[in-house]
Scaffold this motif. Structure first.
Motif, PDB file in Angstrom:
ATOM      1  N   PHE A 240       5.700   1.876  -0.092  1.00  0.00           N
ATOM      2  CA  PHE A 240       5.274   3.029   0.690  1.00  0.00           C
ATOM      3  C   PHE A 240       3.774   3.003   0.990  1.00  0.00           C
ATOM      4  CE2 PHE A 240       8.866   4.550  -2.010  1.00  0.00           C
ATOM      5  CZ  PHE A 240       9.802   4.625  -0.990  1.00  0.00           C
ATOM      6  N   VAL A 241       3.102   1.945   0.565  1.00  0.00           N
ATOM      7  CA  VAL A 241       1.649   1.834   0.732  1.00  0.00           C
ATOM      8  C   VAL A 241       1.332   0.941   1.925  1.00  0.00           C
ATOM      9  CG1 VAL A 241      -0.487   1.039  -0.331  1.00  0.00           C
ATOM     10  CG2 VAL A 241       1.254   2.153  -1.732  1.00  0.00           C
ATOM     11  N   ASP A 242       0.402   1.377   2.749  1.00  0.00           N
ATOM     12  CA  ASP A 242      -0.094   0.578   3.870  1.00  0.00           C
ATOM     13  C   ASP A 242      -1.271  -0.253   3.361  1.00  0.00           C
ATOM     14  OD1 ASP A 242      -1.364  -0.436   6.167  1.00  0.00           O
ATOM     15  OD2 ASP A 242      -0.799   1.299   7.375  1.00  0.00           O
ATOM     16  N   THR A 243      -1.024  -1.506   3.024  1.00  0.00           N
ATOM     17  CA  THR A 243      -2.076  -2.348   2.441  1.00  0.00           C
ATOM     18  C   THR A 243      -3.209  -2.607   3.424  1.00  0.00           C
ATOM     19  OG1 THR A 243      -0.784  -4.314   3.036  1.00  0.00           O
ATOM     20  CG2 THR A 243      -0.549  -3.481   0.788  1.00  0.00           C
ATOM     21  N   ASN A 244      -2.918  -2.656   4.712  1.00  0.00           N
ATOM     22  CA  ASN A 244      -3.972  -2.876   5.707  1.00  0.00           C
ATOM     23  C   ASN A 244      -4.954  -1.708   5.720  1.00  0.00           C
ATOM     24  OD1 ASN A 244      -2.941  -5.363   6.609  1.00  0.00           O
ATOM     25  ND2 ASN A 244      -1.549  -4.356   8.034  1.00  0.00           N
ATOM     26  N   GLU A 245      -4.432  -0.490   5.621  1.00  0.00           N
ATOM     27  CA  GLU A 245      -5.301   0.689   5.610  1.00  0.00           C
ATOM     28  C   GLU A 245      -6.156   0.723   4.345  1.00  0.00           C
ATOM     29  OE1 GLU A 245      -5.979   3.311   7.767  1.00  0.00           O
ATOM     30  OE2 GLU A 245      -5.027   1.951   9.204  1.00  0.00           O
ATOM     31  N   ILE A 246      -5.542   0.394   3.222  1.00  0.00           N
ATOM     32  CA  ILE A 246      -6.301   0.385   1.965  1.00  0.00           C
ATOM     33  C   ILE A 246      -7.373  -0.691   1.998  1.00  0.00           C
ATOM     34  CG2 ILE A 246      -6.133  -0.196  -0.486  1.00  0.00           C
ATOM     35  CD1 ILE A 246      -3.692   1.464  -0.686  1.00  0.00           C
TER      36      ILE A 246
ATOM     37  N   LYS B  78      -8.867  -1.950   4.562  1.00  0.00           N
ATOM     38  CA  LYS B  78      -9.924  -1.517   5.495  1.00  0.00           C
ATOM     39  C   LYS B  78     -10.865  -0.518   4.825  1.00  0.00           C
ATOM     40  CE  LYS B  78     -10.395   0.472  10.168  1.00  0.00           C
ATOM     41  NZ  LYS B  78     -11.045   1.762   9.848  1.00  0.00           N
ATOM     42  N   PHE B  79     -10.299   0.486   4.141  1.00  0.00           N
ATOM     43  CA  PHE B  79     -11.118   1.490   3.472  1.00  0.00           C
ATOM     44  C   PHE B  79     -11.986   0.854   2.385  1.00  0.00           C
ATOM     45  CE2 PHE B  79     -11.761   4.191  -0.243  1.00  0.00           C
ATOM     46  CZ  PHE B  79     -12.408   5.275   0.319  1.00  0.00           C
ATOM     47  N   VAL B  80     -11.369   0.015   1.558  1.00  0.00           N
ATOM     48  CA  VAL B  80     -12.099  -0.609   0.456  1.00  0.00           C
ATOM     49  C   VAL B  80     -13.269  -1.437   0.978  1.00  0.00           C
ATOM     50  CG1 VAL B  80     -11.944  -2.347  -1.389  1.00  0.00           C
ATOM     51  CG2 VAL B  80     -10.163  -0.605  -1.165  1.00  0.00           C
TER      52      VAL B  80
END
Length: 290
Positions: free
Chosen positions: A247-253, A255-257
């Motif tokens: 359920f996690v969007d790894t691309n979004e995470i 990018k944020f990190v």
């Protein structure tokens, strides 16, 4: 070809299979419900080991709880395993060498050797389930700490004393990033004590605004934790596993990190080693030491 008996001991089931030194499972995985007493657990382990003992080089056990640096015993059990579990003499269960490692550490090693972190010498694996497990690989070596308990994901996310964690402290990363953390975020946003993780995910699929906000908030909490971990360990990648990682969007995470990191950029991946990464990793680690 060398092969070992891999065993994964969790709070709900004990799994086992023959595994070769490349991490390939050689037979059908057997699953047995985890008994409520230590004596019953010991009997199951003895029975499983006796079936394969003549055909294996060693026994590799991935277990809940912290494991000592000699990989011989459990030094800290978990509440979902029988009282006295940490006092089991695992070596006495077999005439062959018995190698033990924490299940999250073992899974992290499997991801490093044959999974999503393959080719990266510095990685963190986070298992997002009912709780949050973790394993850390630094310079191609599993980080164990002075007594074997490194990798516990119980660092504080706030000082608000808002959520009591399973470890007894307040506002740990696990209390926000786990499946229970998602549910608690949903309770706060929906103002409904009865809402479940399943309810939230179902409503997300129907584009419910509050459910989408709940999922986004939960994912932001995961991202903040990963950011802090990367600022400490400067990893090549972070691997997400467990029942909640899908359920996690790894691309979004990612990018944020990388927009907020003070060390160097990292990657965020979904796990690839599979559902039995714990016992596969225990065998692969055992091959390093036995």
């Amino acid at each position: 070809m060398n092969k070992a008996l891999g065993i994964d001991i969790g709070g709900t089931k004990i799994s086992n299979a023959l595994i070769d030194n490349n991490g390939k499972i050689l037979n059908e995985v057997e699953k047995i419900s985890t008994p409520k007493t230590v004596d019953e657990i010991i009997n199951i382990l003895k029975n499983v080991i006796s079936k394969f003992e003549q055909d294996i080089e060693f026994v590799a056990i991935a277990t809940a709880g912290a494991v000592n640096n000699q990989n011989t015993g459990v030094i800290g059990s978990t509440a979902n395993l029988a009282c006295g579990y940490k006092d089991i003499d695992f070596q006495s269960l077999s005439n062959k060498k018995v190698f033990i490692e924490n299940d999250a550490n073992a899974a992290a090693w499997a991801e490093y050797r044959i999974g999503a972190a393959q080719g990266y010498n510095n990685s963190i694996m986070l298992t997002l389930g009912t709780g949050v497990g973790g394993g850390i690989i630094i310079n191609g070596k599993l980080l164990k700490g002075k007594n074997g308990a490194a990798g516990e994901m119980h660092f504080a996310m706030s000082r608000n004393q808002k959520r009591k964690c399973t470890c007894g402290a307040w506002d740990c990363f696990e209390a926000y990033a786990s499946g229970n953390g998602l549910r608690q975020t949903g309770v706060e946003i929906f103002q409904d004590e009865n809402i479940t993780t399943y309810d939230i995910i179902e409503r997300v699929s129907n584009n419910d605004e509050k459910a989408l906000l709940t999922l986004k908030t939960w994912q932001n909490d995961i991202a903040l934790g990963i950011l802090g971990l990367n600022n400490i360990f400067d990893t090549d990648c972070v691997v997400l596993s467990g029942s909640m990682e899908k359920f996690v969007d790894t691309n979004e995470i990612e990018k944020f990190v990388n927009e907020n990191i003070v060390t160097t950029p990292t990657r965020v991946f979904h796990a690839k080693a599979g559902n039995y990464a714990g016992m596969i990793g225990a065998v692969l680690l055992g091959n390093e030491f036995i």
